[in-house]
Design an enzyme around this catalytic site. Structure first.
Site, PDB file in Angstrom:
ATOM      1  N   SER A  84      37.353   5.455  -2.538  1.00 24.88           N
ATOM      2  CA  SER A  84      37.345   6.787  -1.928  1.00 24.88           C
ATOM      3  C   SER A  84      38.743   7.387  -1.881  1.00 24.88           C
ATOM      4  CB  SER A  84      36.741   6.738  -0.523  1.00 24.88           C
ATOM      5  OG  SER A  84      37.500   5.915   0.331  1.00 24.88           O
ATOM      6  N   ASP A  85      39.781   6.564  -1.767  1.00 23.90           N
ATOM      7  CA  ASP A  85      41.139   7.091  -1.778  1.00 23.90           C
ATOM      8  C   ASP A  85      41.447   7.740  -3.128  1.00 23.90           C
ATOM      9  OD1 ASP A  85      41.935   6.532   0.811  1.00 23.90           O
ATOM     10  OD2 ASP A  85      42.670   4.532   0.322  1.00 23.90           O
ATOM     11  N   ALA A  86      41.028   7.081  -4.196  1.00 27.61           N
ATOM     12  CA  ALA A  86      41.258   7.649  -5.523  1.00 27.61           C
ATOM     13  C   ALA A  86      40.439   8.918  -5.726  1.00 27.61           C
ATOM     14  CB  ALA A  86      40.911   6.618  -6.598  1.00 27.61           C
TER      15      ALA A  86
END
Length: 404
Positions: free
Chosen positions: A174-176
C-alpha cells in the site's frame, strides 16, 4: 519551474522538489519523480534521520532499503521543530515547484508551516500531503502503517488460503500504491499550472488507504450491485478458471491463468486435455469458475507429470502465458531482464556500487537514469545550504546547534 531539458536528463528535468516525508509512501512518490529527472532535496531530522534508515536490512550499518527509495535525491538535515529552521525552509521552497510531506494532519501547521505561510513565499507551490486516512474525517489523526491501510481497504481480506486467516504480503504494497497515486497527483496539478500560468498552487490530499481501495476495482461495485463480499481463494483466480499456482514433477512452481476462451482451448491442447473443452462443466469461463475445484484437480494432475522445462515448452508452443515463480536470484539470472537492463549498477558513496531496479517506464526521447543511490545522512548539507546563501561558519554553527 525551469523547463530546460537535455535528452538524457529525464522528462521532468527542471522540476524542483523538496521532500519532507519519511519512511516509504511519500518518499516513494518523490523518488518516482526523481527517477524522471526532477531535482529532489530530501530533508531529514539531524542525527536520527528518516525512520526508514532503521529498518532492515543493513550492510556494515548502511540501510539498503533506504538506498533505493531515496535514490536520485540530495540529502540534507533540518529540524523542522525549531524556529530557526523556518527561514531555511523558506529559502528552499522559494524557487521550488513541489513540497512532499506525510506528517499527520496539522503537524506542520503547529510548527508554523501552514499552507498560507508556504504560499506567501511561493504562491505556485504544489503541496502533496500523503497520509494513511486523508486530511479530514474521523480517522484523520489516527496512527497507521501499511498493514493497517491494506486491511481497511479490503485487500488483506482477499489474500490467503480459502479456509485460512487473512494474509499480509511480504512487502508494504500500500505504501508503493499510495506513492504512485501521489506522484500522479503531482503531475496532474503541475499540468494545471502549466496550462493556467495565473493560477496558484494547490494541496493534494493523498490517502494511502483510499489509494489501495482504488486499485481493488471490482470489490465496491460487486457489493453495491450484487451484495457479494469476496473472501480468500488462495492462489486460485476468482474470476477466471483455471488460474492457480501449480507444482511440476521436479518440485518447481508455475503461475498460469487462462483468462479468455481461446487461451483455455490452447491450454487444453498443450496439456493433452482437449476433451475438457467439450465438457459442459467447462464450456465457458462462467461455468468453469463454478466448477473450478474439479477443473483444478485435472489440471494439477496433468502439470504434475511434467518438469518445469517440459511445461514451459508446451505452453510456449501453444502461446499460453505462464511464469515460473521466481525468487530474486532468478530475476538476476533471467536473460530477458538482462537484455532489458531491468537491473542496473548504481554508484554509492558508502557501499561503492549497488544493484537496483532501472527506471519504469522508459521514455524514447528523454530517458531517465538512476544517477546515485540514496544519500548518507546530511551528505549534501554544504552544497544545498551553501546555495541558499549560508556561509561555512553559519553551516557549522547550525550543525552544532542541531538545527541542521
Amino acid at each position: 519551474m525551469n523547463t530546460s531539458t537535455s535528452s538524457n536528463a529525464g522528462p521532468l528535468a527542471g522540476l524542483r522538489i523538496v521532500d519532507l516525508s519519511t519512511v516509504v509512501a511519500g518518499p516513494f512518490a518523490a523518488g518516482l519523480l526523481a527517477d524522471y529527472g526532477a531535482d529532489v532535496i530530501k530533508i531529514e531530522v539531524p542525527d536520527a534521520g528518516d525512520a526508514l534508515r532503521a529498518l532492515a536490512p543493513h550492510k556494515n550499518g548502511v540501510p539498503l532499503w533506504w538506498k533505493v527509495t531515496n535514490r536520485n535525491k540530495k540529502g540534507v538535515t533540518l529540524d523542522l521543530h525549531r524556529e530557526e529552521a523556518r527561514p531555511l525552509l523558506a529559502e528552499l521552497i522559494r524557487d521550488r515547484d513541489v513540497l512532499v510531506e506525510n506528517f499527520r494532519p496539522g503537524t506542520l501547521a503547529r510548527w508554523g508551516i501552514t499552507k498560507e505561510w508556504l504560499h506567501s513565499i511561493n504562491p505556485r507551490l504544489t503541496i502533496l500531503r500523503v497520509t494513511g486516512f486523508g486530511q479530514d474525517g474521523p480517522y484523520a489523526n489516527k496512527p497507521g502503517f501499511a498493514r493497517v491501510f491494506e486491511s481497511m481497504s479490503g485487500f488483506t481480506q482477499i489474500c490467503g488460503e480459502e479456509n485460512g486467516p487473512p494474509l499480509h504480503l511480504g512487502y508494504p504494497i500500500s505504501d508503493a500504491v499510495g506513492g504512485l497515486f501521489g506522484a500522479i497527483g503531482v503531475l496532474a496539478a503541475l499540468y494545471r499550472l502549466q496550462a493556467n500560468p495565473a493560477e496558484a498552487g494547490q494541496e493534494i490530499d493523498c490517502s494511502v488507504t483510499e489509494a489501495m481501495l482504488r486499485v481493488l476495482e471490482f470489490l465496491p461495485i460487486e457489493y453495491d450491485q450484487l451484495g457479494s463480499i469476496r473472501s480468500r481463494s488462495g492462489n486460485r483466480s476468482q474470476y477466471a478458471a483455471p488460474g492457480n499456482v501449480y507444482r511440476t514433477s521436479d518440485g518447481r512452481w508455475a503461475s498460469i491463468a487462462t483468462s479468455t476462451q481461446s487461451i483455455f482451448v490452447r491450454f487444453c491442447t498443450a496439456l493433452n486435455l482437449e476433451h475438457l473443452v467439450a465438457d459442459p462443466r467447462f464450456a465457458t469461463n462462467r461455468v468453469r469458475v463454478e466448477h473450478r475445484d474439479a477443473l483444478d484437480d485435472l489440471v494439477a494432475q496433468a502439470i504434475g507429470e511434467l518438469t518445469l522445462t517440459e511445461l514451459g515448452e508446451r505452453l510456449d508452443r501453444n502461446e499460453v502465458g505462464f511464469s515460473p515463480i521466481y525468487d530474486i536470484a532468478d530475476v538476476f539470472a533471467d536473460p530477458h531482464f538482462k537484455a532489458r537492463q531491468t537491473l542496473v549498477k548504481v554508484p554509492d558513496n558508502e557501499l561503492g556500487e549497488v544493484t537496483m531496479q532501472n527506471i519504469v517506464p522508459r521514455f524514447s526521447e528523454t530517458p531517465g537514469v538512476v544517477r546515485i543511490a540514496g544519500p548518507a545522512l546530511g551528505e549534501h548539507n554544504r552544497e544545498v545550504w551553501g546555495e541558499c546563501g549560508l556561509t561555512e561558519d553559519e553551516i557549522v554553527r547550525l550543525q552544532e546547534k542541531k538545527v541542521i
